[in-house]
Design an enzyme around this catalytic site. Structure first.
Site, PDB file in Angstrom:
ATOM      1  N   GLY A 238       0.839  -1.212   0.000  1.00 25.03           N
ATOM      2  CA  GLY A 238       0.000   0.000   0.000  1.00 25.03           C
ATOM      3  C   GLY A 238       0.864   1.248   0.000  1.00 25.03           C
ATOM      4  N   ALA A 239       1.974   1.188  -0.768  1.00 26.22           N
ATOM      5  CA  ALA A 239       2.992   2.245  -0.702  1.00 26.22           C
ATOM      6  C   ALA A 239       2.455   3.633  -1.047  1.00 26.22           C
ATOM      7  CB  ALA A 239       4.147   1.887  -1.638  1.00 26.22           C
TER       8      ALA A 239
ATOM      9  N   ARG B 260      -1.921   6.971   2.156  1.00 23.77           N
ATOM     10  CA  ARG B 260      -1.485   8.028   3.087  1.00 23.77           C
ATOM     11  C   ARG B 260      -0.515   7.465   4.121  1.00 23.77           C
ATOM     12  NH1 ARG B 260      -7.605  10.048   3.601  1.00 23.77           N
ATOM     13  NH2 ARG B 260      -7.774   7.808   3.319  1.00 23.77           N
TER      14      ARG B 260
ATOM     15  N   GLY C  42      -0.997  -2.761  10.441  1.00 23.47           N
ATOM     16  CA  GLY C  42      -1.721  -1.615  11.015  1.00 23.47           C
ATOM     17  C   GLY C  42      -3.086  -1.454  10.398  1.00 23.47           C
TER      18      GLY C  42
ATOM     19  N   THR D 209      -6.877  -1.683   9.650  1.00 21.86           N
ATOM     20  CA  THR D 209      -7.973  -1.818  10.614  1.00 21.86           C
ATOM     21  C   THR D 209      -9.195  -2.466   9.963  1.00 21.86           C
ATOM     22  OG1 THR D 209      -8.765   0.403  10.118  1.00 21.86           O
ATOM     23  CG2 THR D 209      -7.209   0.190  11.936  1.00 21.86           C
TER      24      THR D 209
ATOM     25  N   MET E 159      -1.038   2.527  16.197  1.00 20.08           N
ATOM     26  CA  MET E 159       0.397   2.280  16.409  1.00 20.08           C
ATOM     27  C   MET E 159       1.097   3.489  16.992  1.00 20.08           C
ATOM     28  SD  MET E 159       1.800  -0.536  14.078  1.00 20.08           S
ATOM     29  CE  MET E 159       0.845  -2.012  13.814  1.00 20.08           C
TER      30      MET E 159
ATOM     31  N   HIS F  62     -12.163  14.655  17.174  1.00 20.16           N
ATOM     32  CA  HIS F  62     -11.594  14.411  15.846  1.00 20.16           C
ATOM     33  C   HIS F  62     -12.114  15.454  14.853  1.00 20.16           C
ATOM     34  CE1 HIS F  62     -10.420  10.435  17.426  1.00 20.16           C
ATOM     35  NE2 HIS F  62      -9.510  10.457  16.466  1.00 20.16           N
TER      36      HIS F  62
ATOM     37  N   LYS G 232     -14.549  12.951  10.190  1.00 19.01           N
ATOM     38  CA  LYS G 232     -14.618  11.595  10.740  1.00 19.01           C
ATOM     39  C   LYS G 232     -16.080  11.170  10.860  1.00 19.01           C
ATOM     40  CE  LYS G 232     -12.902   8.681  14.525  1.00 19.01           C
ATOM     41  NZ  LYS G 232     -12.444   7.579  13.682  1.00 19.01           N
TER      42      LYS G 232
ATOM     43  N   THR H  10     -10.083   3.993  19.540  1.00 15.57           N
ATOM     44  CA  THR H  10      -9.086   4.255  20.584  1.00 15.57           C
ATOM     45  C   THR H  10      -9.766   4.664  21.889  1.00 15.57           C
ATOM     46  OG1 THR H  10      -7.487   4.890  18.905  1.00 15.57           O
ATOM     47  CG2 THR H  10      -7.048   5.645  21.148  1.00 15.57           C
TER      48      THR H  10
END
Ligand code: NAD
Length: 305
Positions: A40-41, A44, A130, A132, A157, A187, A191, A198
């Protein structure tokens, strides 16, 4: 046996573990840079992680992988990232990309993990995941890979948030039942979901420390006649939305004559990228097993009980 945070076991004998770990440990013993592949280079997070790795002399980008047909495919990675040319071409073929790799960092999509994980069978490649929204199917594939290689899975992370989780457990245990716990998160205006995962994890950490395992203990704060607090078995969670706030979480410990507030503020994605890179380095010296960021930071048992 070594038991990790989720109860999965890893080999006890360090010799046995070393034999299985092959190249990852060799990188450390020979002090050559650890070879990290980023999937997924172009995403973001993928870009933030690559920028972070490129600043670290002990790490080497072995490959940066994008989907076939992506505009970056076959181009110089440095140019794609707005840097000087690196001589590394952006890859699309996972099999080739993973040949000269010690650790993979994946921040993509659960669908990509369904493609990636079966390809890792029989390999001892470390994995930092990472991504989700993982389904049970993906989680069980991750556990299968964790029998052969070290795997870190964490939905957040950021080092700060993971330290905060440990501090919340510690504070909840130390302060005791005389203090009410409440969590407030803020946020940005875009969002869509609330409260954040979290915030829920922080509330759960507080309840865990009090020996409350019932998920019903987490109460979403709403308007109107919400009723009096029900005591130590309850943690309230609230959410605010607005502006460009990257992510802010405050845990309140509200006592009768005093209060303690623990706050974490994420400024940008580097917080998560730095955590992912730290996890990759940590994995390089680990036996196979399923680990969390709490394990990476040595916080797994902090303040429990
Ligand atoms: P993004 O949309 O910017 O990037 C996702 C990348 O994955 C893209 O390069 C896309 O092409 C690639 N991708 C998506 N589906 C794919 C597939 N099926 N096959 C191959 N490649 C595929 O998203 P982002 O903001 O970089 O976030 C990526 C993931 O990381 C999300 O799951 C997000 O929730 C998660 N995330 C985790 C943390 C953490 O700390 N763990 C922090 C931020 C984001």
């Amino acid at each position: 046996m070594n038991t990790t945070q989720d109860g999965t076991s890893s080999p006890a004998s360090s010799l046995e573990a070393r034999a299985q770990d092959g190249d990852r440990l060799t990188a450390q013993l020979e002090r050559r840079p650890l070879r990290v592949a980023v999937t997924g280079a172009s995403g973001r997070m993928g870009q933030a992680i690559l920028q972070e790795i490129l600043e670290q002399p002990d790490l080497h980008v072995s490959s940066a992988v994008v989907r076939a047909g992506h505009a970056w495919a076959g181009r110089d990675l440095g140019i794609c990232l707005g840097r000087l040319p690196l001589g590394t071409l952006v890859a699309t073929d996972l099999a080739v990309a993973l040949e000269e790799t010690d650790v993979i960092i994946d921040f993509t999509h659960p669908g990509h993990l369904l493609e990636l994980l079966p390809r890792l069978r029989g390999s001892n490649l470390g994995l930092v995941c990472g991504t989700t929204g993982l389904s049970e199917e993906v989680l069980s594939l991750l556990r299968v890979h964790a029998q052969e290689a070290p795997v870190v899975v964490a939905a957040n992370m950021s080092l700060g948030v993971n330290v905060l989780l440990g501090l919340v457990r510690q504070a909840a245990a130390l302060l005791g039942d005389g203090f009410d716990l409440e969590v407030l998160e803020i946020h940005h205006r875009f969002k869509k979901d609330a409260p954040s995962g979290t915030a829920l994890a922080l509330a759960k950490a507080g309840l865990d420390a009090r020996g409350v395992t019932d998920a019903q203990g987490i109460v979403l704060r709403e308007q109107g006649m919400i009723g009096a607090r029900s005591g130590r078995e309850e943690v309230g969670v609230g959410a605010l939305r607005g502006g460009s706030v990257a992510g802010e979480h405050t845990v309140y410990f509200l006592g009768s004559g005093e209060r303690l507030e623990l706050t974490h503020r994420a400024v940008d994605r580097r917080a998560f990228a730095q955590g992912a890179v730290r996890a990759a380095r940590w994995l390089a010296e680990r036996a196979p097993g399923y680990y969390s960021m709490q394990d990476v930071l040595g916080l797994s048992s902090t303040g429990r009980g």
